[in-house]
Design an enzyme around this catalytic site. Structure first.
Site, PDB file in Angstrom:
ATOM      1  N   GLU A 129      43.232  39.356  40.292  1.00 29.66           N
ATOM      2  CA  GLU A 129      42.002  39.638  41.021  1.00 29.66           C
ATOM      3  C   GLU A 129      40.998  38.620  40.505  1.00 29.66           C
ATOM      4  O   GLU A 129      40.443  38.777  39.418  1.00 29.66           O
ATOM      5  CB  GLU A 129      41.492  41.060  40.766  1.00 29.66           C
ATOM      6  CG  GLU A 129      40.252  41.363  41.600  1.00 29.66           C
ATOM      7  CD  GLU A 129      39.397  42.453  40.992  1.00 29.66           C
ATOM      8  OE1 GLU A 129      38.160  42.239  40.924  1.00 29.66           O
ATOM      9  OE2 GLU A 129      39.935  43.473  40.578  1.00 29.66           O
TER      10      GLU A 129
ATOM     11  N   CYS B 237      32.414  41.137  40.618  1.00 30.46           N
ATOM     12  CA  CYS B 237      33.252  40.448  41.596  1.00 30.46           C
ATOM     13  C   CYS B 237      33.032  41.012  42.994  1.00 30.46           C
ATOM     14  O   CYS B 237      33.327  40.352  43.992  1.00 30.46           O
ATOM     15  CB  CYS B 237      34.721  40.554  41.213  1.00 30.46           C
ATOM     16  SG  CYS B 237      35.284  42.247  40.940  1.00 30.46           S
TER      17      CYS B 237
END
Length: 554
Positions: free
Chosen positions: A316, A351
């Site tokens: 990720e 994020c």
């Protein structure tokens, strides 16, 4: 009536549950810190089950620095060399950490290579470990539910990353709830197998969730408790033995969490934790031929790991996260608040932070941009609603803003200047909550698009405007983006929702008037596009555990 003593079975440890917070919510953070220092002093004097802690977040300073240690082969160890880390708010050297060198890594390599491919346990071997891990989760959740221990971790997180009390406490609460959800039988429920009838008598197909064996979990600075705790324990649940490496600026938080977990019955030999620079960790993984690495962090490092580890990674890495305000205007004050939270909470260092806002002309006329700007301008260092920007310096942020302002029609909506009157060291950024408006037509030009869709990991977003006739341009903009992590469609118009949902792809999409891009609770899935989960309205499952299904990371 407010206290109750309970025995943690098999450990002889007394814990106290208090039905009310130790202080009113209206008290200042200074009062909270004072209460926390007193609570910590009581704990360390033996009046509470706190003997696992080795760091005092309320007193760690240059004159009394905290100290980190490696965990390897079931032992807490120092390294030959150490480094001192700077306090992100004042620059003091407040934390001494090990700096493991290449000649010290053999035991870390052995921890990975000595773990069988069938893991520490699996559905056919050592199955009692599923029960044991569920009991560890139960005890850890109970301890994190104590106000003093919750405050301990909240303060420790705040000391190393410099985000608001609410943002730090949110991590602790999410981890506690997540641990509670895996108490009892839910660890082994993750290993649920399946069976199918065969073609003839005596034949059947049976499938099991199987571990990899020795694995590595690498996590970033921005969620120093939540991400490593959920990912490392998930690896353990499935029988893997993880080596954990966290950004060294914040690794002390998870070190203390490991100590709490060991106190709750987790075997010391179940995992290793490495304090080192990135190249040293890479050498460990290459020498051990690590069977799988789960990485959360920047895209350049993700690409390097993919190459060096020959694809044995799950990632990720980045997210340029969009939000579209549809043609129907509802609850403008709430939507403005949510936009401010998504873009600027923790100074935008998530994020999933809102990177670009597509504003329908109806919302623009209703004054949404002005409301967002008003809230952004109210953020400040005193309340820590703004804080140090860990990975972008002021010069780099200013350079990016100036480049955007060179686009015809671009202008600063709010912010645009470095913060003043602070002691944040120059190696970190300290910037106002900033938004730059870029006309949609100009943004879509090839020479401008890459710049306008570059992720700035700080308190920054791009705002643009569209109308009914230019919706297809918005969808084209979303299609051309590369990092599809989270997104939000703020609309109750079902036809609008369906058009956008049917023409976009993201790891997680929130849809509805309360749609957001950040703030996933413990029950939400969270990950990049490719394993999509749609949530209506604005609910999504959290991070999927790093499991194995006979060789495929799930």
């Amino acid at each position: 009536e407010n206290t109750k003593d309970n025995q943690i079975c098999g450990f002889g440890v007394m814990w106290r549950r208090i039905s009310a917070l130790p202080y009113p919510r209206a008290l200042t953070r200074a009062s909270q810190a004072q209460n926390g220092r007193r609570a910590f002093a009581r704990m360390m004097s033996g009046k509470s089950s706190f003997e696992w802690a080795t760091v005092d977040p309320f007193t760690m300073s240059e004159s009394s620095p905290a100290k980190g240690q490696n965990l390897v082969k079931g032992e807490w160890r120092d390294a030959k060399e150490t480094l001192f880390l700077k306090d992100p708010l004042n620059g003091d050297s407040f934390l001494e950490i090990p700096d493991v060198q290449v000649d010290e890594i053999p035991d870390f390599v052995a921890g990975l290579t000595s773990t069988p491919k069938s893991g520490l346990h699996n559905p056919l071997r050592n199955v009692e470990r599923y029960v044991m891990l569920g009991e560890v989760c139960e005890r850890a959740a109970q301890l994190l539910g104590q106000p003093e221990i919750e405050e301990y971790f909240t303060k420790l997180i705040q000391r190393v990353v410099g985000k608001s009390w609410g943002q730090c406490k949110g991590e602790v609460v999410v981890v506690r709830k997540w641990l509670s959800s895996f108490a009892g039988d839910n660890v082994r429920n993750l290993s649920r197998s399946f069976g199918l009838p065969g073609d003839h008598f005596g034949q059947e197909t049976r499938g099991y969730r199987w571990p990899f064996g020795g694995v590595c979990v690498i996590t970033p600075f921005n969620f120093p408790l939540e991400i490593p705790c959920i990912q490392a324990l998930s690896a353990l649940f499935m029988g893997n033995r993880p080596l954990v490496k966290i950004d060294e600026k914040v690794q002390i938080v998870f070190e203390q969490m490991i100590r709490l977990l060991l106190h709750c019955g987790l075997p010391k030999e179940d995992l290793d934790m490495l304090w080192s620079k990135g190249p040293v960790c890479m050498e460990v993984l290459k020498q051990a031929d690590c069977r799988m690495t789960l990485f959360t962090g920047s895209q350049p490092v993700a690409e390097l790991l993919t190459k060096e580890l020959r694809g044995k990674v799950k990632l990720e890495d980045a997210g340029f996260d969009w939000k579209i305000l549809g043609p129907d205007v509802h609850d403008i004050d709430y939507v403005a608040w949510q936009c401010d939270q998504d873009a600027y909470a923790y100074s935008g260092q998530k994020c999933s932070a809102q990177s670009i806002l597509f504003v329908h002309e109806n919302w623009k006329k209703a004054g949404i941009v002005e409301k967002i700007s008003e809230k952004a301008c109210a953020r400040n260092l005193e309340e820590m609603t703004l804080g140090p920007v860990i990975t972008w310096t002021n010069d780099r942020i200013k350079s990016h803003i100036d480049a955007l302002l060179a686009i015809p029609g671009a202008e600063v909506v709010c912010g645009g200047k470095p913060l003043e009157g602070h002691t944040i060291p120059s190696c970190y950024g300290a910037f106002e909550a900033t938004a730059v408006f870029v006309p949609l037509a100009e943004m879509m030009k090839p020479e401008n698009y890459k710049l306008a869709t570059t992720e700035l990991f700080g308190p920054f977003q791009v705002i643009t405007e569209y109308n009914d006739s230019s919706l297809d341009q918005v969808l084209e903009a979303c299609e051309r983006m590369e990092s599809h992590l989270t997104a939000a469609i703020v609309s109750q118009d079902i036809n609008f929702q369906q058009k956008v949902l049917g023409n976009t792809v993201n790891g997680t999409t929130y849809a509805g008037v309360r749609a957001r891009t950040t703030g996933a609770p413990q029950n939400h899935w969270f990950g990049p596009a490719g394993a999509c989960c749609l949530s209506l309205p604005c609910i999504k499952p959290r991070r999927q555990p790093p499991l194995s299904y006979r060789g495929e990371m799930c």
